[in-house]
Design a protein around this motif. Structure first.
Motif, PDB file in Angstrom:
ATOM      1  N   ASN A 242       0.789  -1.232   0.000  1.00  0.00           N
ATOM      2  CA  ASN A 242       0.000   0.000   0.000  1.00  0.00           C
ATOM      3  C   ASN A 242       0.819   1.279   0.000  1.00  0.00           C
ATOM      4  N   ARG A 243       2.030   1.218   0.528  1.00  0.00           N
ATOM      5  CA  ARG A 243       2.860   2.421   0.592  1.00  0.00           C
ATOM      6  C   ARG A 243       4.327   2.019   0.536  1.00  0.00           C
ATOM      7  N   VAL A 244       5.145   2.842  -0.091  1.00  0.00           N
ATOM      8  CA  VAL A 244       6.592   2.618  -0.137  1.00  0.00           C
ATOM      9  C   VAL A 244       7.300   3.937   0.166  1.00  0.00           C
ATOM     10  N   VAL A 245       8.302   3.852   1.034  1.00  0.00           N
ATOM     11  CA  VAL A 245       9.145   5.019   1.321  1.00  0.00           C
ATOM     12  C   VAL A 245      10.583   4.632   0.990  1.00  0.00           C
ATOM     13  N   ARG A 246      11.244   5.458   0.198  1.00  0.00           N
ATOM     14  CA  ARG A 246      12.661   5.216  -0.082  1.00  0.00           C
ATOM     15  C   ARG A 246      13.500   5.810   1.044  1.00  0.00           C
ATOM     16  N   LEU A 247      14.474   5.018   1.501  1.00  0.00           N
ATOM     17  CA  LEU A 247      15.334   5.403   2.619  1.00  0.00           C
ATOM     18  C   LEU A 247      16.789   5.412   2.155  1.00  0.00           C
ATOM     19  N   SER A 248      17.605   6.212   2.828  1.00  0.00           N
ATOM     20  CA  SER A 248      19.034   6.256   2.486  1.00  0.00           C
ATOM     21  C   SER A 248      19.822   5.166   3.209  1.00  0.00           C
ATOM     22  N   ILE A 249      19.247   4.584   4.271  1.00  0.00           N
ATOM     23  CA  ILE A 249      19.988   3.634   5.096  1.00  0.00           C
ATOM     24  C   ILE A 249      20.436   2.419   4.280  1.00  0.00           C
ATOM     25  N   HIS A 250      21.608   1.877   4.640  1.00  0.00           N
ATOM     26  CA  HIS A 250      22.193   0.695   3.988  1.00  0.00           C
ATOM     27  C   HIS A 250      22.438   0.914   2.493  1.00  0.00           C
ATOM     28  N   GLY A 251      22.738   2.154   2.131  1.00  0.00           N
ATOM     29  CA  GLY A 251      23.055   2.422   0.734  1.00  0.00           C
ATOM     30  C   GLY A 251      21.837   2.566  -0.154  1.00  0.00           C
ATOM     31  N   GLY A 252      20.659   2.627   0.444  1.00  0.00           N
ATOM     32  CA  GLY A 252      19.415   2.770  -0.307  1.00  0.00           C
ATOM     33  C   GLY A 252      18.483   1.606  -0.019  1.00  0.00           C
ATOM     34  N   SER A 253      17.395   1.880   0.685  1.00  0.00           N
ATOM     35  CA  SER A 253      16.458   0.825   1.075  1.00  0.00           C
ATOM     36  C   SER A 253      15.026   1.254   0.808  1.00  0.00           C
ATOM     37  N   LEU A 254      14.122   0.284   0.921  1.00  0.00           N
ATOM     38  CA  LEU A 254      12.691   0.531   0.837  1.00  0.00           C
ATOM     39  C   LEU A 254      12.052   0.224   2.185  1.00  0.00           C
ATOM     40  N   ARG A 255      11.116   1.065   2.590  1.00  0.00           N
ATOM     41  CA  ARG A 255      10.242   0.717   3.713  1.00  0.00           C
ATOM     42  C   ARG A 255       8.857   0.477   3.121  1.00  0.00           C
ATOM     43  N   LEU A 256       8.358  -0.719   3.298  1.00  0.00           N
ATOM     44  CA  LEU A 256       7.125  -1.167   2.665  1.00  0.00           C
ATOM     45  C   LEU A 256       6.027  -1.323   3.704  1.00  0.00           C
TER      46      LEU A 256
END
Length: 408
Positions: A242-256
């Motif tokens: 339902n939602r995705v946030v792009r994160l900078s952690i670990h070289g680029g991650s997704l929070r789903l």
């Protein structure tokens, strides 16, 4: 160890090889002094792409009992950045979903309780699930109830039979570690309340490929996810991304954010469209990856040899799993790196896999003052620079290897 014949998500048999990092040791199998005379066990590290569901995955599976149970050295709480990241995540979820004393928060691969302790501090019930005995013991010490086991659909069935249903399920940086993805996600679907949310974090394959983060690839990381592949996986189990946030952690991650109700936000559709436009769902996107990896390896080797031949001393910071992939792929041994330092006391006194570089406490940087220090967990560069300000003030310089080796 077994070689896969079917895609870990869709079961497709047409997996195309895109990168071969050779035979490497297990990234988190740090070597004890008594084992130095033994040969480290090595396993193939080959990566393939499934054209049917777009999953990038390694072709061999090392048994989870070998990877995660015996003397597993990773303890999340040693990273201040990760602790802050997790606390902010939890507090936002508590506020958004109105969680209270009757709520239940579950974390899969809960490690040493680094995340769930934030729920405990708010009086919210928690359950951690983790197969690694050492981190699970540490979690219990801080009041995080922890089940020392692998999560599966069978375990989920047992928990539901005991009357447990989760308002929120966290699964941070664990989905990539799971050999049977469909069993794991089926367990999430079963354990989650009808109005609950699964909050899942995973390194993003687009960032990995675009920034040549090949050192993120090791035997614990079986899969490298796009939103396209994840959407396919969740929909197979009647779950909605339902939602995705792009994160900078670990070289680029997704929070789903995943739930049983379909409430798809624009963040999901926009990333699916971006991936299609960029070709992330096509094999062509991955076909020059191998050449770019070779360029990084050759450039780093050239830099280290130049510094060493010029009389400089070189150490490394962080006995991280990604560091193991880097030094073993690039064949960086004790001829170039004198020692590695790490804050994790469980790693000190051991040796890096494959290359047998000794691991000391961070104080060794100031005691020995190497001219240069290679940052192996480059994804925590800012945190490391902040911690080691005295080293740089005394003239020490750091080397960051990814996406292009550079001295800072």
């Amino acid at each position: 160890m077994s070689r896969i014949t079917e895609c870990r998500i869709c079961g497709g048999s047409d997996i195309k090889p895109v990168l071969d990092l050779g035979h490497t040791p297990l990234a988190d199998r740090l070597v004890k002094p008594s084992q130095l005379s033994e040969k480290d066990p090595v396993f193939p590290l080959e990566v393939g792409f499934c054209p049917n569901c777009s999953l990038l995955q390694i072709m061999e599976t090392v048994p989870p009992s070998v990877l995660f149970c015996e003397d597993y050295p990773y303890y999340s709480s040693f990273s201040e950045h990760l602790l802050k990241h997790s606390k902010e995540n939890v507090e936002a979820i508590i506020a958004e979903r109105g969680l209270g004393s009757e709520s239940l928060a579950v974390e899969l691969a809960s490690n040493d309780g680094y995340l769930l302790k934030n729920y405990v501090n708010h009086g919210i019930q928690v359950l951690g699930i983790d197969p690694a005995e050492g981190p699970a013991r540490e979690a219990e010490k801080i009041g995080v109830e922890t089940l020392n086991d692998f999560f599966s659909k069978a375990l989920s069935t047992r928990l539901v039979a005991e009357g447990k249903k989760a308002d929120v399920i966290h699964a941070n940086n664990v989905l990539a570690h799971v050999a049977d993805l469909n069993n794991f996600v089926a367990g999430i679907a079963q354990l989650l309340k009808d109005n609950g949310v699964a909050v899942i974090e995973a390194p993003y394959v687009k960032d990995l490929v675009d920034h040549c983060e090949f050192d993120t690839m090791y035997h614990e990381h079986l899969c490298y996810f796009s939103v396209t592949a994840l959407n396919h996986l969740f929909s197979q189990h009647h779950l909605s991304l339902n939602r995705v946030v792009r994160l900078s952690i670990h070289g680029g991650s997704l929070r789903l954010f995943v739930g049983k109700q379909k409430e798809v936000e624009s963040s999901v559709t926009e990333l699916l469209e971006l991936e299609h436009r960029s070709g992330v769902d096509q094999i062509g996107y991955y076909q020059d990856f191998s050449k770019r990896v070779n360029h990084v390896v050759e450039s780093l080797n050239a830099l280290l040899h130049k510094l060493k031949s010029g009389g400089s001393s070189i150490a490394a910071y962080g006995a991280a799993a990604k560091g193991s992939t880097l030094i073993n792929t690039a064949k960086i041994g004790t001829d170039l790196i004198d020692f590695v330092v790490d804050k994790n006391t469980h790693k000190q006194g051991l040796y890096m896999p494959g290359q047998h570089i000794p691991i000391y406490a961070p104080e060794a940087l100031l005691e020995k003052m190497p001219d240069y220090t290679l940052i192996l967990p480059w994804n925590f560069t800012d945190e490391i620079l902040s911690q080691q300000r005295e080293y740089t003030e005394k003239g020490g310089k750091f080397i960051v290897p990814i996406p292009e080796p550079k001295i800072i």
